[in-house]
Design a protein around this motif. Structure first.
Motif, PDB file in Angstrom:
ATOM      1  N   TYR B 232      59.246  40.231  40.831  1.00 37.30           N
ATOM      2  CA  TYR B 232      57.763  40.743  41.296  1.00 37.30           C
ATOM      3  C   TYR B 232      56.804  39.516  40.700  1.00 37.30           C
ATOM      4  O   TYR B 232      55.924  39.272  41.364  1.00 37.30           O
ATOM      5  CB  TYR B 232      57.531  41.891  40.575  1.00 37.30           C
ATOM      6  CG  TYR B 232      56.197  42.401  40.469  1.00 37.30           C
ATOM      7  CD1 TYR B 232      55.162  42.555  41.258  1.00 37.30           C
ATOM      8  CD2 TYR B 232      55.646  42.180  39.075  1.00 37.30           C
ATOM      9  CE1 TYR B 232      53.879  42.801  41.244  1.00 37.30           C
ATOM     10  CE2 TYR B 232      54.083  42.334  38.920  1.00 37.30           C
ATOM     11  CZ  TYR B 232      53.486  42.802  39.924  1.00 37.30           C
ATOM     12  OH  TYR B 232      52.222  42.606  39.583  1.00 37.30           O
ATOM     13  N   LEU B 233      57.145  39.258  39.429  1.00 38.83           N
ATOM     14  CA  LEU B 233      56.015  38.265  38.879  1.00 38.83           C
ATOM     15  C   LEU B 233      55.882  36.967  39.538  1.00 38.83           C
ATOM     16  O   LEU B 233      55.041  36.414  39.169  1.00 38.83           O
ATOM     17  CB  LEU B 233      56.679  38.157  37.229  1.00 38.83           C
ATOM     18  CG  LEU B 233      56.140  39.395  36.514  1.00 38.83           C
ATOM     19  CD1 LEU B 233      56.627  39.094  34.897  1.00 38.83           C
ATOM     20  CD2 LEU B 233      54.540  39.625  36.434  1.00 38.83           C
ATOM     21  N   VAL B 239      49.247  35.758  44.077  1.00 37.29           N
ATOM     22  CA  VAL B 239      48.368  36.681  44.167  1.00 37.29           C
ATOM     23  C   VAL B 239      46.917  36.205  43.694  1.00 37.29           C
ATOM     24  O   VAL B 239      45.807  36.451  44.419  1.00 37.29           O
ATOM     25  CB  VAL B 239      48.787  37.948  43.601  1.00 37.29           C
ATOM     26  CG1 VAL B 239      47.439  39.033  43.591  1.00 37.29           C
ATOM     27  CG2 VAL B 239      49.948  38.677  44.350  1.00 37.29           C
ATOM     28  N   PHE B 240      47.198  35.556  42.661  1.00 34.15           N
ATOM     29  CA  PHE B 240      45.800  35.359  41.922  1.00 34.15           C
ATOM     30  C   PHE B 240      45.108  34.172  42.732  1.00 34.15           C
ATOM     31  O   PHE B 240      43.942  34.384  42.944  1.00 34.15           O
ATOM     32  CB  PHE B 240      45.886  35.000  40.686  1.00 34.15           C
ATOM     33  CG  PHE B 240      46.180  36.255  39.895  1.00 34.15           C
ATOM     34  CD1 PHE B 240      45.512  37.299  39.994  1.00 34.15           C
ATOM     35  CD2 PHE B 240      46.873  36.168  38.439  1.00 34.15           C
ATOM     36  CE1 PHE B 240      45.625  38.346  39.178  1.00 34.15           C
ATOM     37  CE2 PHE B 240      47.164  37.228  37.830  1.00 34.15           C
ATOM     38  CZ  PHE B 240      46.415  38.575  38.262  1.00 34.15           C
ATOM     39  N   GLY B 243      44.923  35.072  46.527  1.00 33.48           N
ATOM     40  CA  GLY B 243      43.640  36.155  46.689  1.00 33.48           C
ATOM     41  C   GLY B 243      42.493  35.702  46.253  1.00 33.48           C
ATOM     42  O   GLY B 243      41.573  35.992  47.123  1.00 33.48           O
ATOM     43  N   GLY B 244      42.199  34.899  45.258  1.00 31.05           N
ATOM     44  CA  GLY B 244      40.976  34.251  44.843  1.00 31.05           C
ATOM     45  C   GLY B 244      40.615  33.390  45.761  1.00 31.05           C
ATOM     46  O   GLY B 244      39.000  33.693  46.184  1.00 31.05           O
ATOM     47  N   PHE B 247      39.361  35.856  48.861  1.00 33.69           N
ATOM     48  CA  PHE B 247      38.112  36.561  48.528  1.00 33.69           C
ATOM     49  C   PHE B 247      36.925  35.863  48.564  1.00 33.69           C
ATOM     50  O   PHE B 247      36.003  36.279  49.031  1.00 33.69           O
ATOM     51  CB  PHE B 247      38.545  37.477  47.303  1.00 33.69           C
ATOM     52  CG  PHE B 247      39.381  38.489  47.374  1.00 33.69           C
ATOM     53  CD1 PHE B 247      39.982  38.834  48.609  1.00 33.69           C
ATOM     54  CD2 PHE B 247      39.656  39.076  46.455  1.00 33.69           C
ATOM     55  CE1 PHE B 247      40.952  39.960  48.740  1.00 33.69           C
ATOM     56  CE2 PHE B 247      40.575  40.472  46.458  1.00 33.69           C
ATOM     57  CZ  PHE B 247      41.172  40.506  47.516  1.00 33.69           C
ATOM     58  N   ALA B 248      37.303  34.537  48.117  1.00 32.33           N
ATOM     59  CA  ALA B 248      35.864  33.685  47.869  1.00 32.33           C
ATOM     60  C   ALA B 248      35.521  33.462  49.271  1.00 32.33           C
ATOM     61  O   ALA B 248      34.312  33.491  49.557  1.00 32.33           O
ATOM     62  CB  ALA B 248      36.280  32.320  47.087  1.00 32.33           C
TER      63      ALA B 248
ATOM     64  N   GLU C 127      51.007  40.808  31.782  1.00 22.87           N
ATOM     65  CA  GLU C 127      50.045  40.584  32.721  1.00 22.87           C
ATOM     66  C   GLU C 127      49.079  41.831  32.863  1.00 22.87           C
ATOM     67  O   GLU C 127      47.711  41.758  33.029  1.00 22.87           O
ATOM     68  CB  GLU C 127      50.801  40.546  34.189  1.00 22.87           C
ATOM     69  CG  GLU C 127      49.936  40.289  35.263  1.00 22.87           C
ATOM     70  CD  GLU C 127      50.408  39.893  36.567  1.00 22.87           C
ATOM     71  OE1 GLU C 127      51.802  39.200  36.250  1.00 22.87           O
ATOM     72  OE2 GLU C 127      50.186  40.302  37.794  1.00 22.87           O
ATOM     73  N   CYS C 131      45.389  41.116  32.314  1.00 19.26           N
ATOM     74  CA  CYS C 131      44.355  41.376  33.132  1.00 19.26           C
ATOM     75  C   CYS C 131      43.398  42.266  32.915  1.00 19.26           C
ATOM     76  O   CYS C 131      42.206  42.491  33.072  1.00 19.26           O
ATOM     77  CB  CYS C 131      44.949  41.917  34.449  1.00 19.26           C
ATOM     78  SG  CYS C 131      45.961  40.598  35.183  1.00 19.26           S
ATOM     79  N   ILE C 168      34.095  38.046  42.676  1.00 20.69           N
ATOM     80  CA  ILE C 168      35.295  37.410  43.085  1.00 20.69           C
ATOM     81  C   ILE C 168      36.332  37.886  42.097  1.00 20.69           C
ATOM     82  O   ILE C 168      37.727  38.360  42.350  1.00 20.69           O
ATOM     83  CB  ILE C 168      35.257  36.124  43.467  1.00 20.69           C
ATOM     84  CG1 ILE C 168      34.593  36.020  44.785  1.00 20.69           C
ATOM     85  CG2 ILE C 168      36.630  35.678  44.015  1.00 20.69           C
ATOM     86  CD1 ILE C 168      34.051  34.509  44.838  1.00 20.69           C
ATOM     87  N   ALA C 171      37.364  41.307  41.722  1.00 18.03           N
ATOM     88  CA  ALA C 171      38.187  41.826  42.919  1.00 18.03           C
ATOM     89  C   ALA C 171      39.492  41.551  42.743  1.00 18.03           C
ATOM     90  O   ALA C 171      40.295  42.261  43.364  1.00 18.03           O
ATOM     91  CB  ALA C 171      37.399  41.417  44.216  1.00 18.03           C
ATOM     92  N   ILE C 172      39.764  40.489  42.414  1.00 18.74           N
ATOM     93  CA  ILE C 172      41.163  39.880  42.240  1.00 18.74           C
ATOM     94  C   ILE C 172      41.910  40.399  40.990  1.00 18.74           C
ATOM     95  O   ILE C 172      43.035  40.916  41.415  1.00 18.74           O
ATOM     96  CB  ILE C 172      41.399  38.336  42.334  1.00 18.74           C
ATOM     97  CG1 ILE C 172      42.567  37.816  42.726  1.00 18.74           C
ATOM     98  CG2 ILE C 172      40.482  37.571  41.168  1.00 18.74           C
ATOM     99  CD1 ILE C 172      43.026  38.305  44.245  1.00 18.74           C
ATOM    100  N   LEU C 173      41.242  40.408  39.808  1.00 20.43           N
ATOM    101  CA  LEU C 173      41.974  40.885  38.810  1.00 20.43           C
ATOM    102  C   LEU C 173      42.940  42.183  38.880  1.00 20.43           C
ATOM    103  O   LEU C 173      44.124  42.402  38.624  1.00 20.43           O
ATOM    104  CB  LEU C 173      41.295  41.044  37.431  1.00 20.43           C
ATOM    105  CG  LEU C 173      41.022  39.657  36.639  1.00 20.43           C
ATOM    106  CD1 LEU C 173      39.830  39.922  35.841  1.00 20.43           C
ATOM    107  CD2 LEU C 173      41.997  39.015  36.411  1.00 20.43           C
ATOM    108  N   PHE C 175      44.239  43.405  41.377  1.00 21.85           N
ATOM    109  CA  PHE C 175      45.563  43.520  42.390  1.00 21.85           C
ATOM    110  C   PHE C 175      46.643  42.982  41.365  1.00 21.85           C
ATOM    111  O   PHE C 175      47.707  43.549  41.605  1.00 21.85           O
ATOM    112  CB  PHE C 175      45.120  42.048  43.468  1.00 21.85           C
ATOM    113  CG  PHE C 175      44.466  42.770  44.430  1.00 21.85           C
ATOM    114  CD1 PHE C 175      45.309  43.256  45.806  1.00 21.85           C
ATOM    115  CD2 PHE C 175      43.186  43.055  44.407  1.00 21.85           C
ATOM    116  CE1 PHE C 175      44.640  43.774  46.869  1.00 21.85           C
ATOM    117  CE2 PHE C 175      42.375  43.406  45.726  1.00 21.85           C
ATOM    118  CZ  PHE C 175      43.310  43.820  46.855  1.00 21.85           C
ATOM    119  N   GLY C 176      46.495  42.136  40.339  1.00 24.13           N
ATOM    120  CA  GLY C 176      47.312  41.866  39.699  1.00 24.13           C
ATOM    121  C   GLY C 176      47.754  43.023  38.509  1.00 24.13           C
ATOM    122  O   GLY C 176      49.072  43.555  38.556  1.00 24.13           O
TER     123      GLY C 176
END
Ligand SMILES: Nc1nc2c(c(=O)[nH]1)N[C@H]1C(S)=C(S)[C@@H](COP(=O)(O)OP(=O)(O)OC[C@H]3O[C@@H](n4cnc5c(=O)[nH]c(N)nc54)[C@H](O)[C@@H]3O)O[C@H]1N2
Ligand SMILES: Nc1nc2c(c(=O)[nH]1)N[C@H]1C(S)=C(S)[C@@H](COP(=O)(O)OP(=O)(O)OC[C@H]3O[C@@H](n4cnc5c(=O)[nH]c(N)nc54)[C@H](O)[C@@H]3O)O[C@H]1N2
Ligand code: SF4
Ligand code: SF4
Ligand code: SF4
Ligand code: SF4
Ligand code: SF4
Ligand SMILES: [Mo]
Lengths: 806, 271, 375
Positions: B232-233, B239-240, B243-244, B247-248, C127, C131, C168, C171-173, C175-176
């Motif tokens: 998972y990790l 994701v970060f 996703g970042g 989203f930006a 995490e 987070c 931003i 919004a993203i944190l 998710f983690g």
């Protein structure tokens, strides 16, 4: 130990722990080695793992030892004689015994007087005088032609020992044994087959026993049965064989050797009797046998007197024989002593490393007896139940008049000296830490106590000060507080008067006053090993020639012999019974081997084969022994408290049991409905004895904090008892509370067609220490073995009841 | 080279020597445990007992009961879940394979306790201010005081065992020996507990009684649990970062779109 | 009560809340010095209990913060901006609540900072920890951006400038950490009941936190609207829950697919405790809300409220099932929360409620971002 001495000549384990590695079949009966001798268990398991040795365990409880058994036999407490005689019967019927051994090394061929007989459970010679039962042993003697005993090497003569034995044990057939003991026939037959198979020349069977055997009113006869079985199968003197009495405390062998028992002087010399032995000559004439090694007794006694009284002991004054304390025929054993104490005849007590308030039979009664003392001195590590008897529960200290003293003693790790283990190895131990506080070693205490008493006698006189004043007592070590262990050791070992060197053999002791020796059987232990440069008991060489005798590790009494009676390991001509385990072999006109000969090695094998049991007057192992009070052969009797009648004879109990007076001797009737269950007491690995040491040690308390009683699942169901419930255990002597362990550790047995529940009680708890609990000995009866006075701790009747209400 | 211990339950006599040796060596305090019908004290490892010897009545094939004993302690997993889940690195794996706890770094979250597939770590619930997580350290102590392995000695428990039920050595060698013992004696069940459990542990057990009868978990996942966690990790960076970035992009795109739309609206209104 | 520009109305209910809050603070201090036992009923079988369940649920319920941030600020869906601020506030307060409870929960609280310097980066909890800390900070920045409209106003401009980046990150944190919260239970997967033991658990946690966000915002808006008389149109709220609705359908499919593919679906209907709990979670917490969402009921306040309640309860139940129900078979039932655990959980809510009331009264969280619309 008496049973062993009567059979072989010495009251000690015949082999030693390391030798277990040579065993083919173990019969562990009445010993829970895994818990009480874990290091011995190691060797049992080693033999099982390395050589596929078989392990038979006979115990009323499923023990930690039984957990490893190939055959585990659950039998009723107190029925070991039928169990063992039945195996003998099986071996004889199926001719599995060691014929050659029997003829050569035992008294099987001796012919017994024709008047000897056995009827209704009694041997010939039974006498009842003023309610005191004794045997007249005249009819138990052998036929002789004035000088030598008549023998029949064919073993056919109807009155030869073998035929008498055959007849005696024939009543113990498998079915009968099964009915008495509660062991299913099938299981019993398997035991017979497996163990009797060690009668083969090249097989070694080893019987290990301990308190499950001895703590009975016929404990000595239990031991006899074991010894006889081993003689029958030719298992004595062999590597991997033997009768291995696993002794208790780490140094109990040492303390017995050094005269802890009330009827012995150091080295197993009998204490002189006030009326029988008027002087030294008298003693020597009456107590020295004509043949066997004990004919040297005068040398040992005179050397002992020289050690005691030094220069004061001269030929002219009988070496101060008169100064020795004498016995007068009264019972000075543990129970006799406490009986006298209760009766007010004993005024003072020094309880030196003993805790009878927990360990004695009918302990509640013994605590009562202590109240009658004027004074009591306890020399111990802790304030034990004995030291604190005056503030036991339900006792008002104000009413106790006894003046009490507690002397703090150092623990074994806090002092140095030797310890003699069960296998007779005398091993030196060094001090690990200093004793705490004001605690002092026992030698220090004894030394100061003696000197102070001597001072008082010297200054104030007394009834008979001479024995004290004449005592040779000088163990000071200049510049040290503690007495000099080396001086004490030298004196025990023996030396030539005027010399400062330890003798290397008791063969060098003299009866003319030229040698001094505190304990002849240890002679040599302090002699310096030339190669290693240390006294023998300090040796630590792990060198071994192959059979695990480790001759250069410590010193084994006598004369570093590791396996006693080891002449029997080879046949008449010196050929070992088993080549792969050849302890000795006669080769090119001399003996070669792995041990120190326990026989005359200077003569040809055929000559030494005549007297392989050198300590016995006739030199032969005794299947028939005429020197015990209760019979030449063992016979089954019921324990003093039993749920059933004796199935074999009208004689319910052994007629020679030692019985006492008072509540501690109250007994339940046969089959008493008030006390329907058979109880036995046992040890656990976590605790030691009265628990004085272990219940004061937090990490040992943690691993076993609670006093408990093991009851079967059936009994629990019947009585509505759940695990952990508090229950009453009641006997004719008293009652105690404990937590119920409901477990198939114990199970009901079928005895004479009747269901008999067995209950197990550990006996380590008391009212002092960190973990307190009820004392099992408040329940045990004051009855004992006729020979040794050992109490019957292992079989009595009780009732179990749930404690009502919370 | 991973060190391990081979525990041969057929040799154990339940003497508890290992248990007391561990207690002494590690200077652990003693308590008074509750009564236990099996006479296992304490009934399970706890804050002050890194190890305890389970006593069990078991039935043999012939229907007769017998006793068996099993020393339990941390298994020292090759893929230790406890180490994986510890978020402050208070639990680490030494190069020798010992799983060692360092109380200084511990937050006391107890995730390790819930995570261990063998329910090994125990918490010092009664300590108010410096409660520790407690478990066998394999006689390994980076701070030195209770270290044995680091000094080339075998663990205290192994050293104390009178019946050679415990053997210390290289895991590979022990595994070989375990196989050899099993194949040379039919009494053993054909199962080396710890060979595969939880992906393999450094403490290994062999027995003549099926392990489940002695209270061992035999349904432990053979896939090391940390795998699931890693699986998972490993997505975290994606994701970060992904996703970042996404989203930006979305943010500026939609913002722009809205602005445009608004501008159009205005224009339309103006028109 | 007025301090400077800030004021706080005292009502009897608020006095009760204040009293509770004060008591809770005392209890917390007491717990921190007395240790976890005897304060809690936690034990070695159940080292985690009510507080963990509360935290897991709370973080999920706080999902509105990021789901609305995402929709309003990232996707710039304009009509959601009306509720974005209050969603953020509720979320922030919930995170503070979570941190508070966590602080009480950990045994060596004075060591709470350790993971910042000793990185157990292989742990899902790491995490989560990082987070949540970061996210709380970020939300705090978001919060100050609003607060500086009224106090310390000279900071406002600066904050406003950095807002896009903050948004931003905000919004993203989650998710983690929303997913990682689920991943925590990957470590116990072999001991959990089949109905919950899935490697999908992080993603299920993530989706559910996303869809429960609007549900909570809806509830809060309905309730807050009554208290502070701020009206948000039903239309906005319905659109909001529709987003949830679609996600819930996806969730339902995923969940059933997962359970079915692992062959444990029949266990849901076995009548066992676990099966029933699973059904309750799915039917009451997911299926019924979906029905409400896409039915005319979603046009009514009642419908919206029912949706909000059921969905929130469903997610809470899911977290409770993961923490307790899924493990009870393996761990036994030796745990039930102590009064102290309940008291702190509830008391901490009182503290948060007070903060909420105070902030809503003093700052502009009810309305949408006026500045943005004004520009
Ligand atoms: N851990 C520990 N070790 C010890 C001691 C201790 O207290 N604790 N004490 C030491 C001392 S002084 C001694 S003497 C030894 C004693 O050592 P053991 O004799 O081995 O110890 P016990 O447990 O008294 O008795 C042994 C077994 O006899 C069984 N038994 C009971 N009744 C009978 C019976 O009628 N027949 C047979 N065949 N078995 C029966 C009991 O169930 C028990 O399992 O241990 C020594 N070692
Ligand atoms: N019911 C039941 N009763 C039994 C038995 C049984 O099996 N069942 N077994 C019997 C047997 S075999 C035995 S041996 C006896 C034992 O009975 P005891 O000998 O009375 O019991 P212990 O606890 O060994 O007592 C030894 C005392 O010595 C102290 N001590 C230890 N080391 C030293 C030292 O170096 N110096 C001094 N001065 N003191 C020290 C200890 O603290 C302890 O108080 O119990 C017997 N009682
Ligand atoms: S004497 Fe000591 S080392 Fe030997 S078995 Fe007994 S307790 Fe163990
Ligand atoms: S057994 Fe448990 S505590 Fe030990 S290493 Fe494995 S996961 Fe960690
Ligand atoms: S309790 Fe301590 S050791 Fe265990 S996971 Fe948390 S921080 Fe790590
Ligand atoms: S390895 Fe060391 S810490 Fe672990 S159980 Fe053995 S003695 Fe205790
Ligand atoms: S020391 Fe050895 S024999 Fe004793 S309980 Fe421990 S593992 Fe078993
Ligand atoms: Mo003894």
């Amino acid at each position: 130990m008496a049973g062993l001495a009567a059979s072989f000549g010495r009251g000690a384990m015949t082999n030693h722990f390391n030798d277990y590695i040579n065993t083919d079949v173990f019969l562990v009966i009445g010993s829970n080695s895994a818990e009480t001798h874990p290091m011995a268990m190691k060797w049992i398991n080693e033999a099982r793992n390395k050589k596929g040795a078989k392990l038979i365990v006979v115990d009323p409880r499923l023990t930690k030892t039984a957990a490893h058994a190939d055959i585990f036999v659950r039998h009723r407490p107190g029925t070991d004689i039928p169990f063992l005689l039945g195996i003998m019967n099986y071996a004889i019927e199926n001719e599995l015994y060691h014929h050659e051994y029997l003829v050569k090394y035992t008294n099987a061929s001796y012919i017994v007087k024709p008047e000897f007989g056995f009827k209704d459970g009694l041997f010939s010679g039974a006498k009842l005088d003023n309610g005191v039962f004794t045997y007249d042993k005249n009819t138990w003697q052998f036929e002789d032609d004035g000088k030598t005993i008549k023998k029949d090497p064919t073993l056919q003569h109807p009155n030869c020992v073998f035929q008498l034995l055959k007849k005696h044990v024939s009543r113990y057939d498998i079915k009968t044994v099964s009915e008495i003991t509660g062991v299913p026939e099938k299981v019993y037959r398997k035991v017979c087959e497996t163990f009797a198979a060690t009668g083969a020349r090249d097989k070694s069977g080893n019987i290990i026993y301990a308190m499950g055997i001895t703590q009975h009113t016929y404990g000595t006869q239990n031991v006899r049965a074991i010894a006889m079985l081993q003689l029958l199968l030719g298992n004595i003197g062999k590597p991997g064989g033997g009768v291995n009495a696993q002794r208790g405390e780490s140094n109990v062998q040492g303390s017995t050797d050094l005269a802890m028992l009330s009827h012995l002087l150091p080295g197993y010399l009998g204490v002189p009797n006030a009326t029988k032995h008027t002087n030294l000559q008298d003693y020597i004439e009456k107590e020295t046998p004509a043949s066997g090694y004990w004919k040297n007794k005068p040398k040992f006694l005179v050397s002992l007197l020289k050690a005691f009284y030094g220069d004061n002991a001269t030929k002219e004054n009988d070496f101060c024989f008169d100064y020795l304390p004498k016995v007068d025929g009264r019972d000075h054993s543990h129970m006799g002593f406490f009986q006298d104490m209760y009766d007010g005849k004993v005024k003072g007590l020094i309880a030196w490393g003993q805790n009878p308030a927990v360990g004695g039979p009918g302990a509640a009664f013994e605590r009562e007896a202590m109240k009658k003392l004027d004074w009591m001195v306890v020399v111990d590590l802790f304030e034990t139940e004995t030291a604190a008897f005056w503030h036991a529960p339900n006792v008002d200290p104000g009413e106790v008049q006894t003046e009490c003293f507690l002397l703090p003693a150092a623990f074994s790790f806090e002092k140095e000296g030797t310890v003699t283990n069960s296998g007779r190895w005398i091993q030196y131990r060094y001090k690990a830490v200093n004793p705490p506080g004001e605690a002092k070693s026992d030698t220090w205490i004894a030394d100061r106590l003696f000197k102070e008493i001597r001072r008082l006698y010297r200054e104030q006189g007394g009834a008979f000060p001479e024995p004290i004043l004449a005592m040779d007592w000088n163990y000071d070590k200049p510049g040290h507080e503690e007495p000099d262990i080396a001086k004490i050791a030298l004196e025990i070992n023996g030396y030539r008067v005027g010399e400062n060197r330890a003798l290397d053999s008791f063969g060098k002791l003299k009866d003319d006053g030229s040698t001094a020796c505190g304990m002849w059987i240890y002679t040599g232990y302090w002699a310096v090993d030339q190669e290693l440069g240390v006294p023998n008991c300090q040796r630590r060489s792990t060198e071994d020639s192959g059979l695990g005798t480790y001759l250069k590790w410590a010193f084994s009494w006598p004369l570093n012999r590791r396996i006693l009676y080891n002449r029997c390991s080879a046949d008449e001509h010196g050929k070992p019974w088993d080549e792969s385990r050849a302890l000795f072999r006669w080769q090119d006109g001399r003996w070669v081997g792995h041990d120190v000969p326990d026989f005359n090695a200077k003569v040809v094998p055929e000559v030494s084969a005549e007297t392989p049991f050198i300590m016995l007057p006739k030199g032969h192992g005794r299947l028939f022994a005429n020197n015990l009070v209760d019979g030449p052969f063992p016979e089954h009797y019921e324990p003093m408290e039993s749920p059933v009648t004796n199935r074999l004879s009208k004689q319910q109990n052994t007629p020679c049991a030692a019985v006492f007076k008072g509540q501690w001797a109250d007994l339940a009737k046969v089959g008493d409905a008030k006390y329907p269950y058979v109880a036995t007491t046992h040890r656990v690995v976590e605790h030691y004895q009265s628990g004085a040491v272990t219940r004061n040690n937090p990490s040992l308390v943690e691993v076993c904090p609670w006093m408990y009683v093991s009851i079967s699942e059936e009994l629990a169901r019947e009585k509505g008892i759940r695990p952990g419930d508090e229950v009453w255990i009641e006997t004719a002597r008293g009652r105690i509370k404990a937590l119920a362990q409901v477990s198939p550790v114990v199970k009901p047995l079928k005895v004479n067609g009747k269901k008999v529940e067995v209950v197990g009680l550990p006996w380590h708890w008391g009212y002092q220490g960190i973990a307190m609990g009820a004392t099992a000995n408040d329940l045990t009866p004051a009855v004992g073995d006729g020979n040794t006075k050992i109490p019957e701790y292992k079989a009595f009747l009780c009732n179990i009841r749930k404690v009502q209400g919370v | 080279m991973a060190k391990g211990v081979l525990v041969d339950l057929t040799k154990c006599i339940g003497c508890k020597g290992c248990q007391t040796a561990c207690k002494q060596w590690n200077d652990l305090p003693a308590t008074i445990p509750d009564f236990d019908n099996n006479l296992t004290y304490p009934a399970d490892t706890d804050a002050y007992n890194y190890t305890t010897v389970l006593h069990r009545v078991v039935e043999k094939e012939d229907g007769q009961e017998t006793l068996r004993f099993a020393k339990r302690q941390c298994m020292h997993c090759q893929e230790p879940t406890c180490v994986t889940v510890c978020f402050s690195r208070a639990l680490v794996k030494s190069p020798e394979g010992a799983i060692v706890y360092d109380e200084e770094k511990c937050v006391g979250c107890r995730y390790c306790i819930i995570a261990c597939p063998f329910q090994v770590p125990k918490y010092e619930w009664n300590d108010a201010l410096k409660p520790v997580v407690s478990k066998c350290q394999f006689c390994f102590d980076p701070r030195g005081k209770h270290d044995r392995i680091g000094h080339g000695m075998e663990p205290a428990c192994v050293n104390a065992c009178p019946s050679r039920a415990l053997k210390f050595g290289d895991r590979d060698e022990l595994l070989k020996e375990a196989r050899q013992r099993i194949s040379s004696d039919s009494k053993y069940v054909n199962h080396i507990y710890g060979e595969k459990e939880a992906g393999g542990t450094n403490w290994l057990y062999i027995s003549d009684v099926p392990f489940e009868k002695l209270g061992f978990r035999t349904d432990v996942s053979q896939t090391p649990l940390p795998y699931y966690v890693h699986d998972y990790l490993k997505w975290t960076p994606t994701v970060f970062l992904g996703g970042g970035a996404l989203f930006a992009a979305l943010h500026f795109y939609t913002k722009r779109r809205n602005e445009v739309a608004r501008a159009v609206e205005k224009e339309e209104v103006a028109e | 009560m007025t301090i400077g520009k800030l004021n706080f109305k005292m009502t009897p209910a608020r006095k009760v809340l204040l009293f509770m809050a004060a008591l809770t603070l005392v209890l917390i201090v007491y717990r921190l010095v007395i240790g976890l036992r005897p304060f809690t009923n936690l034990n070695n079988d159940w080292p985690w209990g009510l507080w963990i369940a509360v935290d897991l649920s709370a973080v999920a319920l706080a999902g509105g913060g990021y789901s609305l941030t995402l929709m309003a600020h990232i996707l710039n869906i304009r009509k959601f901006k009306v509720v974005a601020r209050r969603a953020m506030l509720v979320s922030l307060l919930t995170y503070i609540f979570v941190l508070l409870v966590l602080f009480v929960e950990i045994g060596r609280w004075y060591n709470f900072w350790r993971p910042f310097v000793s990185w157990g980066h292989h742990s899902p909890l790491f995490e989560v920890f990082v987070c949540i800390s970061a996210y709380t900070l970020v939300q705090f920045v978001e919060f100050t951006e609003v607060a500086t409209e009224k106090v310390a106003t000279n900071w406002h401009k600066f904050l406003k400038k950095i807002m896009p980046v903050v948004v931003i990150i905000a919004a993203i944190l989650p998710f983690g950490h929303q997913a990682s919260l689920g991943a925590i239970y990957l470590a116990t997967i072999d001991r959990m009941h089949g109905l919950w033991a899935t490697t999908m658990i992080p993603w299920l946690f993530l989706i559910s936190s996303f869809f429960v966000g609007p549900a909570v915002v809806t509830l809060e808006t309905l309730a807050g609207g009554r208290i502070f008389n701020h009206k948000v149109s039903i239309d906005v709220l319905r659109s909001l829950i529709r987003v949830s609705g679609w996600l819930m359908i996806a969730y339902l499919v995923l969940k059933i697919g997962d359970v079915a593919s692992r062959g444990v679906l029949p266990q849901a209907f076995s009548g066992s405790f676990e099966g029933n709990m699973f059904l309750l979670e799915m039917v009451a917490g997911v299926i019924v809300p979906i029905v409400i969402c896409f039915s005319p009921l979603s046009n009514t306040k009642g419908g919206l409220a029912a949706f909000g309640l059921l969905t929130s309860a469903g997610v809470v139940l899911n977290r409770v099932n993961v923490v307790f129900t899924s493990l009870v078979d393996f761990l036994g039932n030796s745990y039930s929360p102590s009064w102290g655990e309940w008291a702190i959980s509830i008391g901490a809510l009182a503290i948060i409620a007070l903060a909420y009331l105070f902030i809503m009264e003093n700052f502009n969280f009810a309305g949408h971002d006026k500045h943005q619309t004004a520009s």
